[in-house]
Design a protein around this motif. Structure first.
Motif, PDB file in Angstrom:
ATOM      1  N   ALA A  18      50.063  50.908  39.327  1.00  0.00           N
ATOM      2  CA  ALA A  18      49.052  51.327  38.344  1.00  0.00           C
ATOM      3  C   ALA A  18      49.754  51.760  37.063  1.00  0.00           C
ATOM      4  O   ALA A  18      49.486  52.830  36.518  1.00  0.00           O
ATOM      5  CB  ALA A  18      48.198  52.454  38.905  1.00  0.00           C
ATOM      6  N   LEU A  34      48.710  53.372  43.299  1.00  0.00           N
ATOM      7  CA  LEU A  34      47.473  53.573  44.051  1.00  0.00           C
ATOM      8  C   LEU A  34      47.755  53.305  45.526  1.00  0.00           C
ATOM      9  O   LEU A  34      48.479  52.372  45.867  1.00  0.00           O
ATOM     10  CB  LEU A  34      46.381  52.620  43.557  1.00  0.00           C
ATOM     11  N   THR A  45      40.417  53.612  47.377  1.00  0.00           N
ATOM     12  CA  THR A  45      41.633  54.294  46.962  1.00  0.00           C
ATOM     13  C   THR A  45      41.681  55.689  47.571  1.00  0.00           C
ATOM     14  O   THR A  45      40.675  56.408  47.537  1.00  0.00           O
ATOM     15  CB  THR A  45      41.710  54.392  45.425  1.00  0.00           C
TER      16      THR A  45
END
Length: 516
Positions: free
Chosen positions: A291, A297, A314
């Motif tokens: 990310a 993530l 997530t």
């Protein structure tokens, strides 16, 4: 005071025995009662000492598994968690001045659990009383009152037991009667258990690929970790093709099935494609996804054999100082050895919608997420029919942490009235029914594919409907109880000080001399 402190330590150690690996929840009321008695009659200036002692005895034993990270992590986290019990000790000492103190003490205990489960940095929920009841009759109350409600019942049983000890004569009979009434009330769910309303079925496969080497380092050979998941899934596909196993509707891989971004790493991407095309159904892949240069993530990705990567969950609650560093700009300058190992910060997810995997709506959790209420409650309210937990407990594979987390996982199945599939890299993986029974389980440090037919349910239990409101009510009652206990005390102190101020200094001195 020394006797109180030693007794508090013993009671804290006793409470830890309610959890895995000893798993004797019968000690909970006695440990809570001991905490109450150790703080009883103390001034607010000193009540924190037995509270802290209790917390140290409890946390150092409960969190002994943190030594797998390092002695400093184990001792540091235990001390931090113990400070909540120090504050609780002061609150309980104050609340015992009130006539209805057993109730206020119980709500204060639950308020403390909510506090250390949410703050700071999303908290650390390990050690909530309700997490010890998986194999007790009280577990049947979870769908009705939830984790918070069960903790309240357990804390109240302890405060009522303390009331029995300190009361005399007729009052002791009343205290015993109230305690007996609470016990009977807690058994009502046995007579009227929550009944799941199954509105469909699905076949789920859980794949546990194992971790190379000693098994406690997911990065030791991270490519082989992924390859193990691929190999077990391909073998499962062969068993399906030859009629030895039913074809699953989808497959669950654990957290950290890939330790590198599968969208950037060609070898990892190819392995997932091989597995998904072999089994021919979606795979919920646990992956670390880039990310940006400073963030990652931790995701569960629905990987379809035809369309590829799709829906994602997530992780809601990354581990502070383990998966992200708060105030990094300041702490990086200190060059603290263990913190420098966390190269990029993990970003927390906020999704409360279930994943769509084929025709099934799935509430996913990743590792420690299972110990928090918010993500699971939100997804179930929004239509989840089934629970999954993707976890990588490799760091703790040689400790009792894996059994403590599996017990919490079983409780979530009971609380939500849902079937639950948990996939771990090397233990504990399993499939759990809505009554908390383990219908399939893979031994730690083994490769396995568990395939089971499970029920799907959209009915929402009262516990999930109530959600966080029961905790908020306990907090409100705690604040009210403290106000009722401390306001008259403060008023009395003020009157005493005002009275002393009106006594002539000569008389005050003479009085002091005579009293000596």
């Amino acid at each position: 005071m020394l006797v109180r402190i030693l007794a508090a330590v013993a009671c804290g150690v006793g409470l830890a025995l309610a959890f895995e690996p000893v798993a004797q929840p019968v000690v909970i009321p006695f440990a809570v009662a001991g905490f109450v008695l150790c703080t009883r009659g103390l001034t607010l200036r000193w009540a924190w000492l037995p509270g802290l002692a209790f917390g140290l005895g409890f946390e150092l034993v409960l969190l002994f598994w943190m030594r797998a990270v390092g002695p400093d992590a184990w001792i540091g986290l235990s001390i931090w968690q113990s400070t909540y019990f120090a504050v609780l000790g002061v609150a309980v000492a104050a609340l015992q001045r009130h006539r209805l103190w057993p109730l206020w003490v119980a709500t204060a205990w639950v308020s403390a659990e909510m506090w250390f489960s949410t703050w700071p940095f999303s908290g650390m929920p390990w050690g909530r009383l309700a997490f010890a009841v998986a194999d007790t009759p009280l577990a049947d109350a979870l769908p009705w009152v939830g984790t918070i409600g069960v903790s309240l019942v357990l804390a109240l049983s302890g405060s009522l037991l303390a009331w029995v000890v300190v009361s005399e004569g007729r009052e002791r009979g009343v205290a015993g009667g109230v305690l007996a009434g609470l016990v009977l009330l807690s058994l009502v769910p046995l007579v009227a258990p929550w009944q799941p309303d199954t509105d469909g079925q699905a076949t789920v496969a859980v794949v546990q690929g194992d971790v190379p080497g000693n098994g406690d380092d997911i990065l030791y050979d991270y490519r082989q970790v992924t390859q193990n998941q691929v190999d077990v899934t391909v073998r499962l596909a062969d068993d399906v093709a030859n009629g030895r196993e039913p074809r699953p509707d989808f497959v669950v891989w654990p957290e950290n099935s890939t330790a590198v971004d599968p969208f950037r790493d060609q070898q990892t991407h190819a392995g997932i494609l091989t597995a998904s095309q072999a089994i021919g159904v979606p795979i919920l892949v646990g992956a670390i996804v880039d990310a940006g240069p400073r963030h990652v993530l931790n995701q569960g990705i629905v990987w379809d054999p035809v369309t590829g990567a799709g829906d994602r969950y997530t992780k809601h609650h990354p581990v502070v100082f383990g998966e992200y560093i708060p105030f990094r700009d300041y702490l990086d300058d200190l060059q603290i050895g263990r913190l420098t190992m966390v190269g990029r910060d993990m970003v927390a997810g906020t999704r409360l919608e279930p994943l769509s995997i084929g025709d099934v709506e799935v509430a996913d959790s990743i590792c420690f997420d299972v110990a928090y209420d918010d993500g699971i409650y939100g997804q179930v309210r929004n239509g989840a029919q089934l629970l999954t937990v993707q976890t990588s407990n490799a760091t703790f594979i040689h400790t009792d942490q894996i059994d403590q987390q599996f017990a919490i996982t079983r409780l979530r199945a009971i609380e939500t009235g849902r079937w639950l599939a948990v996939a771990s890299t090397n233990g504990v993986s399993g499939i759990i029914s809505p009554d908390g029974q383990v219908v399939a389980r893979a031994d730690p440090r083994t490769q396995a594919a568990l395939v089971e037919r499970v029920g799907l349910d959209t009915a929402i239990t009262p516990a999930v409907r109530i959600g966080a409101w029961s905790g908020r009510l306990c907090l409100l009652l705690t604040i009210l109880g403290l106000a009722l206990a401390l306001f008259p005390y403060g008023l009395t102190r003020a009157r005493q000080q005002a009275g002393d101020a009106t006594v002539p200094s000569g008389l005050a001195g003479a009085h002091g001399s005579s009293s000596e």
